[in-house]
Design a protein around this motif. Structure first.
Motif, PDB file in Angstrom:
ATOM      1  N   ARG A 136      25.584  -7.437  28.599  1.00  0.00           N
ATOM      2  CA  ARG A 136      26.315  -8.266  29.563  1.00  0.00           C
ATOM      3  C   ARG A 136      27.492  -7.534  30.192  1.00  0.00           C
ATOM      4  N   SER A 137      27.554  -6.226  30.011  1.00  0.00           N
ATOM      5  CA  SER A 137      28.657  -5.430  30.563  1.00  0.00           C
ATOM      6  C   SER A 137      28.677  -5.497  32.079  1.00  0.00           C
ATOM      7  N   ASP A 138      29.891  -5.394  32.660  1.00  0.00           N
ATOM      8  CA  ASP A 138      29.996  -5.320  34.116  1.00  0.00           C
ATOM      9  C   ASP A 138      29.590  -3.953  34.642  1.00  0.00           C
ATOM     10  N   ALA A 201      41.329  -3.033  26.742  1.00  0.00           N
ATOM     11  CA  ALA A 201      41.092  -2.677  28.147  1.00  0.00           C
ATOM     12  C   ALA A 201      39.630  -2.898  28.510  1.00  0.00           C
ATOM     13  N   ALA A 202      38.727  -2.569  27.589  1.00  0.00           N
ATOM     14  CA  ALA A 202      37.297  -2.768  27.846  1.00  0.00           C
ATOM     15  C   ALA A 202      36.967  -4.248  27.997  1.00  0.00           C
ATOM     16  N   ALA A 203      37.526  -5.069  27.123  1.00  0.00           N
ATOM     17  CA  ALA A 203      37.268  -6.509  27.192  1.00  0.00           C
ATOM     18  C   ALA A 203      37.866  -7.113  28.459  1.00  0.00           C
ATOM     19  N   PRO A 209      32.863  -5.543  24.435  1.00  0.00           N
ATOM     20  CA  PRO A 209      33.660  -6.371  23.527  1.00  0.00           C
ATOM     21  C   PRO A 209      34.680  -5.559  22.739  1.00  0.00           C
ATOM     22  N   VAL A 210      35.685  -6.246  22.250  1.00  0.00           N
ATOM     23  CA  VAL A 210      36.568  -5.650  21.262  1.00  0.00           C
ATOM     24  C   VAL A 210      35.802  -5.567  19.951  1.00  0.00           C
ATOM     25  N   ARG A 211      36.129  -4.582  19.128  1.00  0.00           N
ATOM     26  CA  ARG A 211      35.332  -4.355  17.927  1.00  0.00           C
ATOM     27  C   ARG A 211      35.420  -5.510  16.927  1.00  0.00           C
TER      28      ARG A 211
END
Length: 271
Positions: A136-138, A201-203, A209-211
């Motif tokens: 589901r990543s952008d 930053a990734a989330a 997701p965050v880990r």
């Protein structure tokens, strides 16, 4: 093959986005390297081939991610440069994957097949959950990589989980080895779920997701298999590994020396 002049190590531009992708790529790459050490040393022929095939799956995932990270970096580094010409401090894999897990490996007395089986299960379960989220990543390229990798991780987790149960609920000897492996490896799992600025930053950007968001589902999936294997999970310890920060165990330098020696000796060489 004719050697050419040596080149300096490369240093990628470590934006949070690049670093996030390199963490996954490096974990897959180093895990593949460790699994490949079992080629010709498996306890049975079928498992020897299975471990090699899983190593190839992980290598394919690493190649795709490194290629993508190279494009995002802006320096146009390719997958080979990122794998073979980075220094240790610029690798961001989980510390768990760099631990030697084959009896007879340098600097790893007392480890054996039980460690490899268990590590493969713990990591494959974590990667399966991560790939599911990354679909589901952008980032369309990353989502595409995840769509293929999740199927491989599902198989890896099932295969390794079957071995965990087989050995944990097997003979007194196999059960004792699995309990010892669990005590050795469990402290390294904490690093799988440490949230930091790169994760946030990734989330925030929709990259991934965050880990720590993976923790509860991972713990549930692992607990089910350990219950079937009659292996109680160890208690939590204060130990915290830091491979994803670029600070590694003493084993990483030896691994990279072996992995990178040909490219370092003949950089850009042609066969």
């Amino acid at each position: 093959m004719t050697p050419i002049a040596a080149v300096a190590s490369i240093t990628p531009v470590l934006t949070p986005r690049v670093r996030y992708i390199l963490r996954i790529a490096d974990t897959c790459l180093v895990h593949a390297q460790r699994l490949a050490e079992w080629c010709g040393h498996g306890p049975v022929l079928e498992e020897d081939i299975a471990l090699s095939n899983m190593a190839l799956d992980l290598l394919g995932q690493a190649r795709a991610l490194l290629t993508h990270a190279g494009r995002l970096d802006g320096n146009a580094f390719d997958e080979d440069q990122l794998a073979f010409l980075r220094d240790e401090r610029h690798f961001f894999n989980l510390t768990l994957v760099e631990q030697p897990m084959r009896r007879g490996s340098a600097h790893a007395p007392g480890t054996d097949f039980a460690d490899t089986v268990l590590r493969n299960f713990l990591l494959a379960t974590w990667l399966r959950l991560l790939w599911e989220e990354l679909q589901r990543s952008d980032d369309a390229e990353l989502a595409g990589i995840a769509g293929k990798a999740v199927k491989e991780a599902q198989y890896h987790a099932q295969h390794a989980g079957d071995w965990v149960v087989r050995l944990g609920d097997g003979t007194p000897e196999s059960a004792a080895r699995m309990r010892a492996a669990l005590e050795r490896l469990w402290p390294y799992t904490h690093e799988m779920f440490v949230r930091d600025a790169v994760d946030e930053a990734a989330a925030a950007s929709g990259l991934g997701p965050v880990r720590d968001a993976l923790h509860d589902d991972w713990q549930h999936a692992v607990a089910e298999v350990l219950l079937d294997a009659d292996l109680p999970p160890p208690s939590t310890t204060p130990f915290a590994s830091t491979g994803t920060q670029g600070r590694h165990s003493e084993h990483m330098g030896f691994l990279l020396a072996e992995m990178q020696t040909l490219q370092r000796s003949f950089p850009g060489g042609r066969w």
